[in-house]
Motif scaffolding. Structure first.
Motif, PDB file in Angstrom:
ATOM      1  N   TYR A 133      22.648  38.844  -4.912  1.00 29.26           N
ATOM      2  CA  TYR A 133      23.575  38.039  -5.709  1.00 29.26           C
ATOM      3  C   TYR A 133      24.505  38.923  -6.527  1.00 29.26           C
ATOM      4  N   ILE A 134      23.997  40.039  -7.019  1.00 31.95           N
ATOM      5  CA  ILE A 134      24.838  40.956  -7.781  1.00 31.95           C
ATOM      6  C   ILE A 134      25.935  41.542  -6.896  1.00 31.95           C
ATOM      7  N   LEU A 135      25.556  41.925  -5.679  1.00 31.47           N
ATOM      8  CA  LEU A 135      26.526  42.512  -4.738  1.00 31.47           C
ATOM      9  C   LEU A 135      27.373  41.451  -4.053  1.00 31.47           C
ATOM     10  N   GLY A 136      26.859  40.227  -3.971  1.00 33.45           N
ATOM     11  CA  GLY A 136      27.583  39.154  -3.296  1.00 33.45           C
ATOM     12  C   GLY A 136      27.411  39.142  -1.800  1.00 33.45           C
ATOM     13  N   SER A 137      26.439  39.891  -1.279  1.00 35.23           N
ATOM     14  CA  SER A 137      26.238  39.929   0.173  1.00 35.23           C
ATOM     15  C   SER A 137      24.815  40.347   0.495  1.00 35.23           C
ATOM     16  N   ALA A 138      24.396  40.001   1.717  1.00 36.34           N
ATOM     17  CA  ALA A 138      23.087  40.397   2.219  1.00 36.34           C
ATOM     18  C   ALA A 138      23.187  40.573   3.723  1.00 36.34           C
ATOM     19  N   GLU A 139      22.337  41.422   4.272  1.00 42.67           N
ATOM     20  CA  GLU A 139      22.360  41.671   5.712  1.00 42.67           C
ATOM     21  C   GLU A 139      21.374  40.762   6.418  1.00 42.67           C
ATOM     22  N   PHE A 140      21.784  40.290   7.603  1.00 43.23           N
ATOM     23  CA  PHE A 140      20.908  39.497   8.451  1.00 43.23           C
ATOM     24  C   PHE A 140      21.243  39.793   9.899  1.00 43.23           C
ATOM     25  N   TYR A 141      20.266  40.219  10.652  1.00 47.02           N
ATOM     26  CA  TYR A 141      20.410  40.518  12.073  1.00 47.02           C
ATOM     27  C   TYR A 141      21.583  41.467  12.330  1.00 47.02           C
ATOM     28  N   PRO A 174      24.420  32.192  -5.663  1.00 44.90           N
ATOM     29  CA  PRO A 174      23.257  31.382  -6.069  1.00 44.90           C
ATOM     30  C   PRO A 174      23.229  29.981  -5.475  1.00 44.90           C
ATOM     31  N   ASP A 175      24.271  29.584  -4.745  1.00 50.70           N
ATOM     32  CA  ASP A 175      24.246  28.302  -4.040  1.00 50.70           C
ATOM     33  C   ASP A 175      23.403  28.339  -2.777  1.00 50.70           C
ATOM     34  N   VAL A 176      23.050  29.541  -2.306  1.00 49.44           N
ATOM     35  CA  VAL A 176      22.323  29.655  -1.038  1.00 49.44           C
ATOM     36  C   VAL A 176      21.126  30.591  -1.190  1.00 49.44           C
ATOM     37  N   LEU A 177      20.129  30.361  -0.355  1.00 51.80           N
ATOM     38  CA  LEU A 177      19.022  31.314  -0.260  1.00 51.80           C
ATOM     39  C   LEU A 177      19.542  32.645   0.271  1.00 51.80           C
ATOM     40  N   ILE A 178      18.922  33.712  -0.168  1.00 48.53           N
ATOM     41  CA  ILE A 178      19.247  35.034   0.361  1.00 48.53           C
ATOM     42  C   ILE A 178      18.611  35.169   1.747  1.00 48.53           C
ATOM     43  N   PRO A 179      19.381  35.496   2.784  1.00 50.38           N
ATOM     44  CA  PRO A 179      18.783  35.684   4.117  1.00 50.38           C
ATOM     45  C   PRO A 179      17.677  36.736   4.082  1.00 50.38           C
ATOM     46  N   ARG A 180      16.602  36.455   4.815  1.00 53.08           N
ATOM     47  CA  ARG A 180      15.452  37.348   4.827  1.00 53.08           C
ATOM     48  C   ARG A 180      15.123  37.770   6.257  1.00 53.08           C
ATOM     49  N   PRO A 181      14.595  38.973   6.414  1.00 53.83           N
ATOM     50  CA  PRO A 181      14.231  39.438   7.762  1.00 53.83           C
ATOM     51  C   PRO A 181      13.266  38.502   8.485  1.00 53.83           C
ATOM     52  N   VAL A 187      13.051  34.873  -7.423  1.00 54.42           N
ATOM     53  CA  VAL A 187      13.201  33.695  -6.586  1.00 54.42           C
ATOM     54  C   VAL A 187      13.259  32.425  -7.425  1.00 54.42           C
ATOM     55  N   ARG A 188      12.246  32.212  -8.263  1.00 57.01           N
ATOM     56  CA  ARG A 188      12.147  30.944  -8.997  1.00 57.01           C
ATOM     57  C   ARG A 188      13.318  30.737  -9.945  1.00 57.01           C
ATOM     58  N   VAL A 189      13.784  31.791 -10.601  1.00 57.36           N
ATOM     59  CA  VAL A 189      14.842  31.640 -11.604  1.00 57.36           C
ATOM     60  C   VAL A 189      16.222  31.587 -10.968  1.00 57.36           C
ATOM     61  N   TYR A 190      16.423  32.367  -9.895  1.00 52.34           N
ATOM     62  CA  TYR A 190      17.781  32.576  -9.402  1.00 52.34           C
ATOM     63  C   TYR A 190      18.129  31.848  -8.107  1.00 52.34           C
ATOM     64  N   GLU A 191      17.186  31.662  -7.196  1.00 55.65           N
ATOM     65  CA  GLU A 191      17.543  31.028  -5.928  1.00 55.65           C
ATOM     66  C   GLU A 191      17.494  29.500  -6.078  1.00 55.65           C
ATOM     67  N   ALA A 227      16.668  24.330  -2.151  1.00 55.56           N
ATOM     68  CA  ALA A 227      16.438  24.963  -0.854  1.00 55.56           C
ATOM     69  C   ALA A 227      15.046  25.579  -0.757  1.00 55.56           C
ATOM     70  N   LEU A 228      14.275  25.488  -1.832  1.00 53.92           N
ATOM     71  CA  LEU A 228      12.944  26.106  -1.864  1.00 53.92           C
ATOM     72  C   LEU A 228      11.816  25.084  -1.803  1.00 53.92           C
ATOM     73  N   PHE A 229      11.864  24.099  -2.693  1.00 55.60           N
ATOM     74  CA  PHE A 229      10.686  23.277  -2.945  1.00 55.60           C
ATOM     75  C   PHE A 229      10.701  21.977  -2.160  1.00 55.60           C
ATOM     76  N   ALA A 230       9.506  21.604  -1.664  1.00 56.47           N
ATOM     77  CA  ALA A 230       9.385  20.426  -0.796  1.00 56.47           C
ATOM     78  C   ALA A 230       8.107  19.655  -1.099  1.00 56.47           C
ATOM     79  N   GLY A 231       7.964  19.256  -2.341  1.00 51.49           N
ATOM     80  CA  GLY A 231       6.834  18.420  -2.710  1.00 51.49           C
ATOM     81  C   GLY A 231       5.560  19.192  -2.995  1.00 51.49           C
ATOM     82  N   PRO A 232       4.491  18.480  -3.326  1.00 55.06           N
ATOM     83  CA  PRO A 232       3.241  19.122  -3.736  1.00 55.06           C
ATOM     84  C   PRO A 232       2.649  20.064  -2.692  1.00 55.06           C
TER      85      PRO A 232
END
Length: 277
Positions: free
Chosen positions: A71-79, A87-94, A202-206, A210-215
Protein backbone atom coordinates in the motif's frame (compact mmCIF):
# COMPACT_ATOMS: atom_id res chain seq x y z
CA UNK A 1 24.84 9.36 6.06
CA UNK A 2 25.40 6.44 3.68
CA UNK A 3 22.79 4.15 2.19
CA UNK A 4 24.01 1.28 4.35
CA UNK A 5 23.85 3.30 7.56
CA UNK A 6 20.36 4.54 6.83
CA UNK A 7 19.17 1.05 5.93
CA UNK A 8 20.59 -0.39 9.15
CA UNK A 9 18.82 2.29 11.15
CA UNK A 10 15.52 1.67 9.37
CA UNK A 11 15.86 -2.11 9.74
CA UNK A 12 16.13 -1.65 13.49
CA UNK A 13 13.03 0.54 13.53
CA UNK A 14 11.04 -2.05 11.58
CA UNK A 15 12.15 -5.15 13.49
CA UNK A 16 9.15 -5.05 15.83
CA UNK A 17 6.53 -4.64 13.10
CA UNK A 18 7.82 -6.75 10.20
CA UNK A 19 9.06 -10.27 9.59
CA UNK A 20 11.25 -8.89 6.78
CA UNK A 21 12.56 -5.57 8.13
CA UNK A 22 15.66 -5.36 5.92
CA UNK A 23 13.74 -6.13 2.72
CA UNK A 24 11.06 -3.61 3.67
CA UNK A 25 13.70 -0.96 4.35
CA UNK A 26 15.36 -1.58 0.98
CA UNK A 27 12.06 -1.37 -0.91
CA UNK A 28 11.09 1.84 0.85
CA UNK A 29 14.51 3.37 0.27
CA UNK A 30 14.36 2.55 -3.44
CA UNK A 31 10.91 4.14 -3.64
CA UNK A 32 12.08 7.25 -1.78
CA UNK A 33 15.04 7.85 -4.10
CA UNK A 34 13.14 6.93 -7.27
CA UNK A 35 14.88 3.74 -8.29
CA UNK A 36 14.43 -0.03 -8.05
CA UNK A 37 15.68 -2.19 -5.23
CA UNK A 38 18.08 -3.93 -7.61
CA UNK A 39 19.56 -0.64 -8.76
CA UNK A 40 19.81 0.58 -5.19
CA UNK A 41 21.83 -2.47 -4.18
CA UNK A 42 24.02 -2.24 -7.26
CA UNK A 43 24.94 1.33 -6.39
CA UNK A 44 26.43 0.10 -3.13
CA UNK A 45 25.94 0.63 0.57
CA UNK A 46 28.67 3.25 0.90
CA UNK A 47 27.01 5.79 -1.38
CA UNK A 48 26.20 8.98 0.52
CA UNK A 49 22.55 9.95 0.58
CA UNK A 50 21.98 13.57 -0.43
CA UNK A 51 18.20 13.97 -0.42
CA UNK A 52 14.92 12.22 0.29
CA UNK A 53 15.81 11.34 3.89
CA UNK A 54 12.71 13.00 5.32
CA UNK A 55 10.48 11.21 2.80
CA UNK A 56 12.18 7.90 3.55
CA UNK A 57 11.69 8.43 7.30
CA UNK A 58 7.98 9.07 6.66
CA UNK A 59 7.70 5.81 4.71
CA UNK A 60 9.48 3.88 7.45
CA UNK A 61 7.15 5.39 10.07
CA UNK A 62 4.15 4.19 8.08
CA UNK A 63 5.59 0.67 7.87
CA UNK A 64 6.43 0.74 11.58
CA UNK A 65 2.72 1.37 12.18
CA UNK A 66 2.03 -1.90 10.28
CA UNK A 67 0.87 -0.36 7.01
CA UNK A 68 1.70 -2.95 4.32
CA UNK A 69 4.60 -2.15 2.03
CA UNK A 70 2.39 -2.78 -1.02
CA UNK A 71 0.00 0.00 0.00
CA UNK A 72 2.88 2.37 0.71
CA UNK A 73 4.42 1.67 -2.71
CA UNK A 74 1.05 1.46 -4.46
CA UNK A 75 1.87 -1.81 -6.20
CA UNK A 76 2.42 -5.53 -5.68
CA UNK A 77 3.73 -8.34 -7.85
CA UNK A 78 1.60 -11.28 -8.95
CA UNK A 79 2.65 -14.01 -11.36
CA UNK A 80 5.58 -11.91 -12.57
CA UNK A 81 3.56 -8.75 -13.24
CA UNK A 82 3.17 -5.54 -11.26
CA UNK A 83 -0.36 -4.60 -10.19
CA UNK A 84 -1.54 -1.31 -8.76
CA UNK A 85 -3.11 -1.73 -5.31
CA UNK A 86 -4.81 0.48 -2.75
CA UNK A 87 -6.65 -0.13 0.54
CA UNK A 88 -9.74 -0.78 -1.62
CA UNK A 89 -8.33 -4.17 -2.63
CA UNK A 90 -6.60 -7.14 -1.07
CA UNK A 91 -2.88 -7.31 -1.72
CA UNK A 92 -2.20 -10.11 -4.25
CA UNK A 93 -0.46 -13.06 -2.62
CA UNK A 94 1.67 -15.86 -4.05
CA UNK A 95 -0.79 -18.44 -2.66
CA UNK A 96 -3.39 -17.22 -5.14
CA UNK A 97 -1.12 -18.17 -8.03
CA UNK A 98 -2.35 -21.72 -7.32
CA UNK A 99 -5.57 -20.76 -9.12
CA UNK A 100 -3.66 -19.62 -12.21
CA UNK A 101 -1.65 -22.84 -12.34
CA UNK A 102 -4.84 -24.88 -12.06
CA UNK A 103 -6.48 -22.84 -14.83
CA UNK A 104 -3.54 -23.28 -17.18
CA UNK A 105 -3.59 -27.02 -16.62
CA UNK A 106 -7.34 -27.62 -16.67
CA UNK A 107 -8.62 -25.04 -19.20
CA UNK A 108 -5.75 -24.11 -21.56
CA UNK A 109 -8.24 -23.12 -24.29
CA UNK A 110 -10.69 -21.14 -22.16
CA UNK A 111 -12.03 -18.25 -24.23
CA UNK A 112 -14.54 -16.53 -21.93
CA UNK A 113 -13.63 -15.85 -18.30
CA UNK A 114 -15.46 -14.57 -15.20
CA UNK A 115 -13.79 -13.37 -12.02
CA UNK A 116 -16.02 -13.11 -8.94
CA UNK A 117 -14.75 -10.50 -6.50
CA UNK A 118 -12.08 -9.26 -8.87
CA UNK A 119 -10.38 -6.78 -6.50
CA UNK A 120 -7.19 -5.60 -8.19
CA UNK A 121 -8.02 -7.78 -11.19
CA UNK A 122 -4.87 -9.83 -10.68
CA UNK A 123 -6.56 -13.21 -11.22
CA UNK A 124 -8.66 -12.21 -14.22
CA UNK A 125 -5.96 -10.20 -16.01
CA UNK A 126 -3.28 -12.80 -15.39
CA UNK A 127 -5.52 -15.62 -16.63
CA UNK A 128 -6.53 -13.65 -19.71
CA UNK A 129 -2.93 -12.89 -20.61
CA UNK A 130 -1.60 -16.38 -19.89
CA UNK A 131 -4.48 -18.12 -21.70
CA UNK A 132 -4.82 -15.50 -24.45
CA UNK A 133 -8.53 -15.53 -23.69
CA UNK A 134 -10.96 -13.68 -25.94
CA UNK A 135 -12.91 -11.91 -23.22
CA UNK A 136 -13.32 -11.56 -19.49
CA UNK A 137 -15.70 -10.03 -16.97
CA UNK A 138 -14.69 -9.04 -13.46
CA UNK A 139 -17.35 -8.25 -10.88
CA UNK A 140 -16.97 -6.68 -7.47
CA UNK A 141 -19.23 -5.08 -4.88
CA UNK A 142 -16.74 -2.22 -4.44
CA UNK A 143 -16.48 0.61 -6.96
CA UNK A 144 -13.08 1.46 -5.47
CA UNK A 145 -11.84 -2.03 -6.28
CA UNK A 146 -13.21 -1.84 -9.83
CA UNK A 147 -11.37 1.43 -10.36
CA UNK A 148 -8.08 -0.27 -9.45
CA UNK A 149 -8.89 -3.25 -11.71
CA UNK A 150 -9.60 -0.96 -14.65
CA UNK A 151 -6.31 0.82 -14.07
CA UNK A 152 -4.47 -2.48 -14.09
CA UNK A 153 -6.15 -3.57 -17.32
CA UNK A 154 -4.90 -0.41 -19.00
CA UNK A 155 -1.45 -0.79 -17.45
CA UNK A 156 -1.13 -4.36 -18.73
CA UNK A 157 -2.43 -3.53 -22.20
CA UNK A 158 -5.62 -5.59 -22.12
CA UNK A 159 -7.80 -4.10 -24.84
CA UNK A 160 -11.04 -2.49 -23.62
CA UNK A 161 -13.12 -4.57 -26.03
CA UNK A 162 -11.82 -7.75 -24.38
CA UNK A 163 -12.65 -6.92 -20.77
CA UNK A 164 -15.51 -5.57 -18.70
CA UNK A 165 -15.70 -4.67 -15.02
CA UNK A 166 -19.12 -4.53 -13.38
CA UNK A 167 -20.45 -3.48 -9.97
CA UNK A 168 -22.39 -6.50 -8.70
CA UNK A 169 -23.00 -8.33 -5.43
CA UNK A 170 -23.57 -12.08 -5.45
CA UNK A 171 -25.69 -11.76 -2.30
CA UNK A 172 -28.28 -9.76 -4.27
CA UNK A 173 -30.94 -11.55 -6.28
CA UNK A 174 -30.53 -11.29 -10.04
CA UNK A 175 -26.87 -10.28 -9.96
CA UNK A 176 -25.91 -12.81 -12.66
CA UNK A 177 -28.99 -12.74 -14.89
CA UNK A 178 -27.36 -11.07 -17.91
CA UNK A 179 -23.81 -12.42 -17.64
CA UNK A 180 -24.15 -15.50 -19.84
CA UNK A 181 -21.91 -18.55 -19.45
CA UNK A 182 -18.17 -19.03 -19.16
CA UNK A 183 -15.40 -21.51 -19.84
CA UNK A 184 -13.58 -20.54 -16.64
CA UNK A 185 -14.75 -18.90 -13.43
CA UNK A 186 -12.17 -17.69 -10.93
CA UNK A 187 -13.01 -16.58 -7.42
CA UNK A 188 -11.07 -15.54 -4.34
CA UNK A 189 -13.99 -14.80 -2.02
CA UNK A 190 -13.89 -13.60 1.57
CA UNK A 191 -13.17 -16.68 3.67
CA UNK A 192 -11.79 -15.54 7.03
CA UNK A 193 -13.75 -16.27 10.21
CA UNK A 194 -15.16 -13.10 11.76
CA UNK A 195 -13.23 -13.55 15.02
CA UNK A 196 -9.98 -14.82 13.49
CA UNK A 197 -6.76 -13.42 14.90
CA UNK A 198 -4.97 -11.60 12.11
CA UNK A 199 -1.78 -9.57 11.96
CA UNK A 200 -2.38 -5.81 12.25
CA UNK A 201 -1.07 -5.43 8.68
CA UNK A 202 -4.14 -7.34 7.50
CA UNK A 203 -6.89 -6.60 10.04
CA UNK A 204 -6.26 -2.84 10.23
CA UNK A 205 -5.37 -2.05 6.63
CA UNK A 206 -6.89 -4.54 4.18
CA UNK A 207 -10.61 -4.23 3.30
CA UNK A 208 -12.78 -6.15 5.76
CA UNK A 209 -15.43 -6.76 3.10
CA UNK A 210 -12.90 -8.82 1.13
CA UNK A 211 -11.70 -10.77 4.17
CA UNK A 212 -14.49 -11.82 6.49
CA UNK A 213 -17.30 -14.27 5.75
CA UNK A 214 -19.26 -14.97 8.88
CA UNK A 215 -18.50 -17.00 12.01
CA UNK A 216 -17.02 -19.97 10.12
CA UNK A 217 -15.69 -18.14 7.06
CA UNK A 218 -18.07 -20.01 4.73
CA UNK A 219 -20.88 -17.52 4.12
CA UNK A 220 -19.72 -16.53 0.65
CA UNK A 221 -19.12 -20.12 -0.48
CA UNK A 222 -22.70 -20.88 0.58
CA UNK A 223 -23.90 -18.03 -1.63
CA UNK A 224 -21.64 -18.63 -4.63
CA UNK A 225 -21.36 -22.38 -5.12
CA UNK A 226 -25.09 -23.13 -5.68
CA UNK A 227 -25.16 -20.41 -8.38
CA UNK A 228 -22.10 -21.64 -10.29
CA UNK A 229 -23.73 -24.28 -12.47
CA UNK A 230 -25.87 -21.85 -14.47
CA UNK A 231 -22.79 -19.70 -15.18
CA UNK A 232 -20.61 -22.50 -16.56
CA UNK A 233 -20.47 -23.81 -20.11
CA UNK A 234 -20.92 -27.60 -20.35
CA UNK A 235 -17.14 -28.19 -20.29
CA UNK A 236 -16.37 -25.20 -18.07
CA UNK A 237 -14.74 -25.25 -14.65
CA UNK A 238 -14.73 -22.98 -11.62
CA UNK A 239 -11.71 -22.49 -9.38
CA UNK A 240 -12.19 -21.01 -5.92
CA UNK A 241 -9.51 -20.09 -3.44
CA UNK A 242 -10.00 -21.57 0.05
CA UNK A 243 -8.46 -21.24 3.47
CA UNK A 244 -6.05 -24.07 4.19
CA UNK A 245 -8.43 -25.60 6.79
CA UNK A 246 -11.57 -25.33 4.65
CA UNK A 247 -11.12 -28.07 2.05
CA UNK A 248 -13.56 -30.51 3.64
CA UNK A 249 -16.24 -27.93 4.41
CA UNK A 250 -16.12 -26.34 0.95
CA UNK A 251 -16.00 -29.81 -0.60
CA UNK A 252 -19.26 -30.71 1.14
CA UNK A 253 -20.91 -27.55 -0.18
CA UNK A 254 -19.73 -28.42 -3.70
CA UNK A 255 -20.98 -31.99 -3.42
CA UNK A 256 -24.39 -30.79 -2.23
CA UNK A 257 -24.57 -28.55 -5.32
CA UNK A 258 -23.80 -31.51 -7.60
CA UNK A 259 -20.20 -30.68 -8.48
CA UNK A 260 -17.23 -32.94 -8.97
CA UNK A 261 -14.25 -31.42 -7.19
CA UNK A 262 -10.48 -31.50 -6.90
CA UNK A 263 -8.34 -29.82 -4.24
CA UNK A 264 -5.19 -28.02 -5.37
CA UNK A 265 -2.29 -27.27 -3.02
CA UNK A 266 -0.01 -24.25 -2.80
CA UNK A 267 3.79 -24.33 -2.69
CA UNK A 268 3.69 -24.99 1.05
CA UNK A 269 1.59 -28.13 0.32
CA UNK A 270 -1.50 -26.64 1.97
CA UNK A 271 -4.98 -26.93 0.41
CA UNK A 272 -5.46 -23.62 -1.40
CA UNK A 273 -8.03 -24.02 -4.19
CA UNK A 274 -10.96 -26.18 -5.13
CA UNK A 275 -11.66 -26.98 -8.80
CA UNK A 276 -15.32 -27.61 -9.62
CA UNK A 277 -16.91 -29.12 -12.73
Amino acid sequence: MTVGEKLREATGRLAASSDTPRLDAELLMAHAVGTTRSQLLLRGMNEVLIGNLDHFDELVARRAAHEPVAYILGSAEFYGRSFAVSPDVLIPRPDSETLIEAALERTPKAARLLDLGTGSGCLLLTAMLELNAQSGIGIDASEGALSIARRNAIKLGVAPDRIEFSLRNWHHQGWSDDLGTFDLILCNPPYVEAEAQLDPDVRVYEPASALFAGPDGLDDYRAIIPQMRELLNPEGIAILEIGHTQADAVGRLAQAAGFNREIRHDLAKRPRAVVLW
